[in-house]
Design a protein around this motif. Structure first.
Motif, short mmCIF file in Angstrom:
data_model
loop_
_atom_site.label_atom_id
_atom_site.label_comp_id
_atom_site.label_asym_id
_atom_site.label_seq_id
_atom_site.Cartn_x
_atom_site.Cartn_y
_atom_site.Cartn_z
N SER A 311 -44.42 63.92 22.77
CA SER A 311 -43.34 63.29 23.53
C SER A 311 -43.66 61.83 23.84
O SER A 311 -44.76 61.50 24.28
CB SER A 311 -43.15 64.05 24.86
OG SER A 311 -42.31 63.32 25.73
N TRP A 312 -42.68 60.99 23.61
CA TRP A 312 -42.67 59.58 24.01
C TRP A 312 -43.75 58.73 23.35
O TRP A 312 -44.02 57.61 23.76
CB TRP A 312 -42.73 59.46 25.55
CG TRP A 312 -41.94 58.29 26.04
CD1 TRP A 312 -42.43 57.20 26.75
CD2 TRP A 312 -40.54 58.04 25.88
NE1 TRP A 312 -41.41 56.31 27.01
CE2 TRP A 312 -40.24 56.81 26.49
CE3 TRP A 312 -39.49 58.74 25.25
CZ2 TRP A 312 -38.95 56.26 26.50
CZ3 TRP A 312 -38.21 58.21 25.26
CH2 TRP A 312 -37.95 56.99 25.88
N HIS A 313 -44.41 59.26 22.32
CA HIS A 313 -45.36 58.44 21.55
C HIS A 313 -44.58 57.59 20.56
O HIS A 313 -43.63 58.07 19.94
CB HIS A 313 -46.37 59.32 20.81
CG HIS A 313 -47.47 59.84 21.68
ND1 HIS A 313 -47.25 60.48 22.87
CD2 HIS A 313 -48.82 59.80 21.53
CE1 HIS A 313 -48.41 60.81 23.41
NE2 HIS A 313 -49.39 60.41 22.62
N ARG A 314 -45.00 56.37 20.41
CA ARG A 314 -44.34 55.46 19.49
C ARG A 314 -44.58 55.94 18.07
O ARG A 314 -45.72 56.22 17.68
CB ARG A 314 -44.94 54.07 19.70
CG ARG A 314 -44.14 52.92 19.22
CD ARG A 314 -44.73 51.66 19.89
NE ARG A 314 -44.26 50.46 19.21
CZ ARG A 314 -44.82 49.96 18.12
NH1 ARG A 314 -45.86 50.56 17.57
NH2 ARG A 314 -44.32 48.87 17.58
N LEU A 315 -43.48 56.06 17.31
CA LEU A 315 -43.54 56.62 15.96
C LEU A 315 -43.08 55.57 14.96
O LEU A 315 -42.04 54.94 15.15
CB LEU A 315 -42.62 57.84 15.89
CG LEU A 315 -42.35 58.46 14.51
CD1 LEU A 315 -43.63 59.08 13.95
CD2 LEU A 315 -41.26 59.53 14.62
N GLN A 316 -43.85 55.39 13.90
CA GLN A 316 -43.45 54.44 12.86
C GLN A 316 -43.92 54.93 11.49
O GLN A 316 -45.07 55.37 11.35
CB GLN A 316 -44.06 53.08 13.17
CG GLN A 316 -43.45 51.97 12.34
CD GLN A 316 -43.74 50.60 12.91
OE1 GLN A 316 -44.67 50.45 13.71
NE2 GLN A 316 -42.96 49.62 12.52
N PHE A 317 -43.00 54.87 10.52
CA PHE A 317 -43.33 55.31 9.16
C PHE A 317 -43.42 54.11 8.23
O PHE A 317 -42.74 53.10 8.41
CB PHE A 317 -42.24 56.23 8.61
CG PHE A 317 -42.15 57.54 9.30
CD1 PHE A 317 -43.11 58.52 9.12
CD2 PHE A 317 -41.07 57.81 10.16
CE1 PHE A 317 -43.01 59.75 9.77
CE2 PHE A 317 -40.97 59.03 10.81
CZ PHE A 317 -41.94 60.00 10.62
N ASP A 318 -44.21 54.32 7.19
CA ASP A 318 -44.39 53.30 6.17
C ASP A 318 -44.69 54.09 4.89
O ASP A 318 -45.73 54.73 4.80
CB ASP A 318 -45.56 52.44 6.65
CG ASP A 318 -46.08 51.50 5.61
OD1 ASP A 318 -45.35 51.18 4.67
OD2 ASP A 318 -47.26 51.09 5.75
N VAL A 319 -43.71 54.16 3.97
CA VAL A 319 -43.87 55.09 2.85
C VAL A 319 -43.97 54.39 1.50
O VAL A 319 -43.35 53.36 1.25
CB VAL A 319 -42.74 56.16 2.82
CG1 VAL A 319 -42.74 56.98 4.10
CG2 VAL A 319 -41.37 55.55 2.56
N ASP A 320 -44.77 54.97 0.63
CA ASP A 320 -45.04 54.40 -0.70
C ASP A 320 -44.11 54.95 -1.76
O ASP A 320 -44.05 54.41 -2.87
CB ASP A 320 -46.48 54.73 -1.13
CG ASP A 320 -47.49 54.28 -0.10
OD1 ASP A 320 -47.27 53.21 0.51
OD2 ASP A 320 -48.48 55.00 0.12
N GLU A 321 -43.49 56.08 -1.47
CA GLU A 321 -42.60 56.75 -2.43
C GLU A 321 -41.39 57.25 -1.66
O GLU A 321 -41.44 57.33 -0.44
CB GLU A 321 -43.29 58.00 -3.01
CG GLU A 321 -44.59 57.75 -3.72
CD GLU A 321 -45.35 59.06 -3.98
OE1 GLU A 321 -44.70 60.13 -3.97
OE2 GLU A 321 -46.57 59.00 -4.14
#
Ligand code: 1HN
Length: 347
Positions: A311-321
């Motif tokens: 809960s409430w943790h900062r989430l960020q994605f960075d994808v190669d495919e």
């Protein structure tokens, strides 16, 4: 507002004096109870499928599905060990069924979802109807429905189990029963529910008798095709890419009353904007690879890996495919209680 009350010998003696009567001073606890933002004992974590799979196959040599009743390795949050919890409200496990095995019929008030990680052709039967499962299928066991699983294929089958066990425990609302035989009797043919409920049609006089979706298998083939079609509009959300939620077609609400489930596509090279929400969430990648930053930890992940975002943790994605993620959380519960919040970007 910020300062804790001062500790004095008189106060300490007083707390000791009242403790035997099961009394405690709120003023010593208020700040920890009512926090300005969510404070969770849950920690971010990623399970690599290749590693868990080895342990699971060893379990397959140690105990049968029948003896175990359910041969599952629980994915326990490192901040909640011993509590069968992946977040404060939800449970996760990886279940193995080997060719020829049966996981015997039972029912309980906990709701369950299965998300198929590996294998093709094992079945689950729910209240008299079987469905065959393939990789990426999202299958529901509504609460208090009889369910048994079996594998008549020639390959091991592994799925991710998501249940509301900690939530039902919190509410002290657990009931369970076992069926007298391994397999429950079947009363409807394979494909009956999809025909009745999964085609944008409903039987004319049918009325729901439960909040869970009557569609109990959402095949990956169809959900994936929807995402692929929608990418043509390039309507990417900065935080989510393209994200769809699984719904109950009879109500338009989430497919399950206690667990919200989604499937999303992040296109190759996508970097998402930071996102926070109050629903601690479990993710598994169906396809693709990349990195996910959860709070201040970054994990790389590939297909079949599982990770948890508290809960409430900062989430960020960075994808190669091109990456497809299945996720589940307690969002339906929080929404109904007017508790759910999100924060997009750094706002
Ligand atoms: C259960 O019934 C299943 O039916 C899997 O496959 C995991 C974890 C706790 C309680 C019941 C299943 C479970 C479970």
């Amino acid at each position: 507002m910020d300062a804790q009350p001062t500790q004095t010998p008189e106060r300490a003696a007083y707390y000791d004096k009242i403790a035997p009567g099961n009394l405690a001073p709120l003023w010593e606890n208020l700040k920890a109870l009512v926090t300005p933002e969510p404070v969770s004992p849950c920690q971010p974590f990623r399970w690599r499928y290749a590693e868990v799979r080895e342990h699971l196959m060893e379990a397959g040599r140690l105990i049968t599905a029948k003896e175990a009743e359910r041969r599952v390795l629980m994915l326990e949050n490192p901040g909640l060990r011993g509590q069968a919890s992946v977040t404060h409200s939800l449970y996760a496990g990886l279940q193995l069924i080997l060719p020829g095995e049966v996981a015997p019929a039972h029912r309980h008030t906990q709701s369950a979802l299965r998300f198929v990680i590996e294998g093709d052709g094992a079945y689950t039967a729910v209240d008299g109807e079987k469905t065959l499962m393939r990789e990426g299928d999202f299958v529901i066991t509504p609460n208090w429905t009889w369910h048994d699983h079996g594998n008549d294929s020639d390959r091991p089958m592994v799925w991710l189990d998501g249940l509301d066990i900690p939530l039902v425990r919190l509410l002290d609302a657990s009931f369970a029963e076992t069926w007298p035989e391994d397999r429950q009797p079947l009363s409807r043919p394979v494909g009956d529910s999809p025909a009745r409920f999964g085609e944008g049609l409903l039987p004319i006089d049918w009325r729901p008798d439960a909040k869970t979706s009557p569609v109990f298998n959402y095949p990956y083939e169809r959900s994936r095709a929807a995402l692929e079609k929608l990418r043509e509009t390039r309507d990417w959300d900065p935080c989510h890419g393209l994200k769809l939620r699984y719904i109950n077609p009879a109500s338009g609400d989430w497919a399950m009353p206690t667990i919200g489930t989604c499937l999303q596509l992040l296109p190759k090279g996508f970097t998402s904007a930071p996102y926070q929400s109050t629903d601690g969430t479990v993710y598994t990648a169906v396809e693709g690879a990349g990195r996910v930053t959860i709070g201040n930890e970054t994990f790389d992940f590939g297909a079949k890996d599982v990770f948890v975002v508290p809960s409430w943790h900062r989430l960020q994605f960075d994808v190669d495919e091109d990456t497809v993620l299945f996720s589940y959380s307690d969002r339906p519960v929080q929404e109904k209680l007017d508790l759910w919040r999100e924060r997009r970007g750094n706002a």
